[in-house]
Scaffold this active site. Structure first.
Site, PDB file in Angstrom:
ATOM      1  N   CYS A  22       0.702  -0.906  -0.145  1.00 58.84           N
ATOM      2  CA  CYS A  22       0.037   0.086   0.152  1.00 58.84           C
ATOM      3  C   CYS A  22       0.605   1.298  -0.293  1.00 58.84           C
ATOM      4  CB  CYS A  22      -0.838  -0.023   1.521  1.00 58.84           C
ATOM      5  SG  CYS A  22      -2.218  -0.904   1.171  1.00 58.84           S
ATOM      6  N   GLY A  50      -0.168   0.158  -4.912  1.00 61.21           N
ATOM      7  CA  GLY A  50      -1.436  -0.599  -4.951  1.00 61.21           C
ATOM      8  C   GLY A  50      -2.545   0.117  -5.969  1.00 61.21           C
ATOM      9  N   ASN A 124       0.160   1.077   5.687  1.00 59.27           N
ATOM     10  CA  ASN A 124       0.643   0.711   5.309  1.00 59.27           C
ATOM     11  C   ASN A 124       1.249  -0.961   5.738  1.00 59.27           C
ATOM     12  OD1 ASN A 124       3.752   0.010   2.641  1.00 59.27           O
ATOM     13  ND2 ASN A 124       2.860  -1.306   2.588  1.00 59.27           N
ATOM     14  N   GLY A 125       1.387  -2.236   6.133  1.00 62.71           N
ATOM     15  CA  GLY A 125       2.209  -3.052   6.157  1.00 62.71           C
ATOM     16  C   GLY A 125       0.932  -4.278   6.866  1.00 62.71           C
ATOM     17  N   TYR A 266      11.431  -4.790  -5.882  1.00 62.45           N
ATOM     18  CA  TYR A 266      10.968  -5.209  -7.302  1.00 62.45           C
ATOM     19  C   TYR A 266       9.450  -3.502  -6.307  1.00 62.45           C
ATOM     20  CZ  TYR A 266       5.788  -5.911  -9.317  1.00 62.45           C
ATOM     21  OH  TYR A 266       4.948  -5.871  -9.720  1.00 62.45           O
TER      22      TYR A 266
END
Ligand code: SF4
Length: 488
Positions: A22, A50, A124-125, A266
């Site tokens: 995210c 995202g 995020n996570g 990535y």
């Protein structure tokens, strides 16, 4: 060799990469910057993290307006919506679902009303103890509107706030109870707060536009809205922007930093700098290391767009073999998951990549890609190149083989879907129709970061988890806690 696919190639590109996570973005404005438009621009730059849903919440002296929906940022927001989002600060989110279903009710920011007013949270996570906390809270009568970890975090902070003199104190008290990965931005009536978990699994940085303070997952989002990079949020740190300026408190618990190395391989955008290390430089170094690991005689080096290209440039620099374009990516393909039928979905991914015949014909090629998950895409790309006349294709992968699941917010498939769990490196090469294959060695990951990183997580490659992992049976005990409500 069976090259079953034609030149305009069948390619389910998404399935070959772990799901992104995210992206979060927030601004505390000094009055010279429009918060909603700034967040919109920041989210556009974070879209790679995202694409399922997105949202912006704006606070006007404690009154929060929020707009969120399924879809891309550019599809979800327009001038009319942004003009309605008026306030002094704002927080935004782009989502890829790793915990909680991909439904509208799970879109963020999550906006909640509690004893001290309103809170908006963008996260995020993944938490590793989300199930246990959710069970605990549910047994105490808490009602959940979503199935995302973020709501658990919001409850934990709200409970601590009752006995804390400030929101940041409540966050500090909640942090030891929430385990796992979280980089988040919290908007309270008076403050905008950036929080990074003590391991620092996910990136988070601070920027400035005049006297406005900006928080973002990646520096590329600061650039996109004209903000100057100030610094990264440190693992375990709580950074507060309010009318007095910027200040910070730290979680006293000290643990080893464990930034996700896959951010460099990535996830992150090439033009981002995370914890002082350029993503582009890291990817180029990976290519250089691969060139040293297993040299090969070839005519050209190519990269699979996007992240494979940077590694290919590095490979070319080290080997002296010229870098050229060999694969073209159609960047205008929309999301694939909203297509109404499977057939349309298939078609939309089938036109994503194509070989550049005039470039690859008759050539011995070294092809760089960032990672291999299931192995199917690699095989298709190698076949495509050979169908287009390539004489040899030597596959070089800029990360070690995926062997373990991730519990910290990356959507890596189960072991029985990971090609490296079923086959040796040589077998993967054969299945990919490659003339030779090599993965970046595990011990070269540190070198990829130029020896600059003080600590990183490589558990999906090494199996060495830097923090607790969830009880694998816990989530199966009672699915009701995680079942989204179906809205028609
Ligand atoms: S397990 Fe892999 S994907 Fe997950 S945080 Fe660690 S390095 Fe990143």
């Amino acid at each position: 060799m069976n090259h079953s696919c034609g030149k305009q190639f069948a390619l389910d590109f998404e399935e070959e990469h772990p799901g992104e996570e995210c992206g979060v973005f927030g601004i505390f404005s000094d009055g010279t910057v429009n918060p909603a438009y700034t967040v919109y621009n920041g989210l556009l730059a974070l879209q790679h993290r995202g694409q399922e849903s997105c949202g912006i919440a704006v606070s006007d002296r404690g009154v929060i307006s929020c707009s969120k929906d399924m879809g891309l940022v550019s599809e979800t927001f327009n001038h009319r919506i942004l003009e309605d989002l008026v306030g002094q600060m704002a927080v935004g989110h782009v989502r890829y679902s790793t915990a909680g279903a991909s439904v509208r009710e799970n879109a963020q920011p999550l906006v909640m009303r509690y004893i001290k007013g309103t809170l908006a949270i963008a996260h995020n996570g993944n938490l590793t103890n989300a199930y246990e906390l959710r069970q605990l809270l549910a047994r105490q009568g808490c009602i959940f509107q979503t199935t995302i970890d973020t709501e658990v975090i919001a409850y934990m902070i709200a409970r601590e706030r009752v006995n804390s003199h400030s929101i940041e104190e409540a966050i500090r008290r909640a942090m030891p109870k929430i385990h796992g990965a979280y980089s988040m931005i919290i908007m309270s009536p008076q403050k905008l707060i950036a929080v990074r978990d003590p391991h620092g699994f996910r990136p988070l940085c601070v920027g400035r536009i005049n006297q406005s303070w900006v928080f973002a997952s990646e520096t590329c989002a600061l650039d996109a809205c004209g903000a100057e990079f100030i610094r990264d949020v440190e693992p375990g740190e709580i950074v507060i922007a309010d009318a007095k300026g910027l200040h910070s408190i730290r979680d006293p618990v000290s643990v080893k930093k464990s930034l996700c190395i896959f951010e460099y391989i990535y996830f992150a955008r090439t033009d981002s700098i995370i914890d002082g290390i350029s993503v582009y430089d890291a990817r180029r170094r990976a290519g250089r290391l691969l060139a040293r690991q297993k040299p090969v005689d070839a005519d050209m080096v190519i990269g699979v767009p996007e992240s494979g290209v940077d590694a290919a440039i590095g490979y070319s620099e080290e080997s002296g073999i010229p870098y050229q374009k060999g694969i073209v990516k159609n960047t205008y393909i929309g999301r694939t998951f909203i297509k109404p039928s499977q057939l349309e979905r298939e078609r939309s991914v089938r036109i994503k990549l194509n070989a550049l015949s005039s470039s690859v014909r008759g050539k011995r090629i070294v092809m760089l890609d960032d990672s291999i998950v299931r192995g199917t895409t690699c095989a298709r790309i190698v076949s495509m190149l050979k169908e287009s006349g390539a004489k040899e294709v030597h596959l070089r992968i800029a990360s070690p083989p995926f062997l373990w699941p991730c519990y910290y917010g990356t959507d890596i498939p189960s072991k029985n879907e990971l090609v490296a769990c079923k086959y040796s490196v040589e077998e993967i090469g054969k299945k990919s129709y490659a003339d030779s294959i090599d993965f970046l060695h595990l011990e070269n990951l540190k070198k990829m970061l130029g020896g600059q990183c003080s600590g990183f997580c490589d558990a999906c490659f090494s199996g060495k988890y830097p923090a607790e992992v969830p009880d694998p049976l816990a989530a199966q005990k009672d699915d009701d806690y995680f079942t989204p409500i179906r809205r028609l």
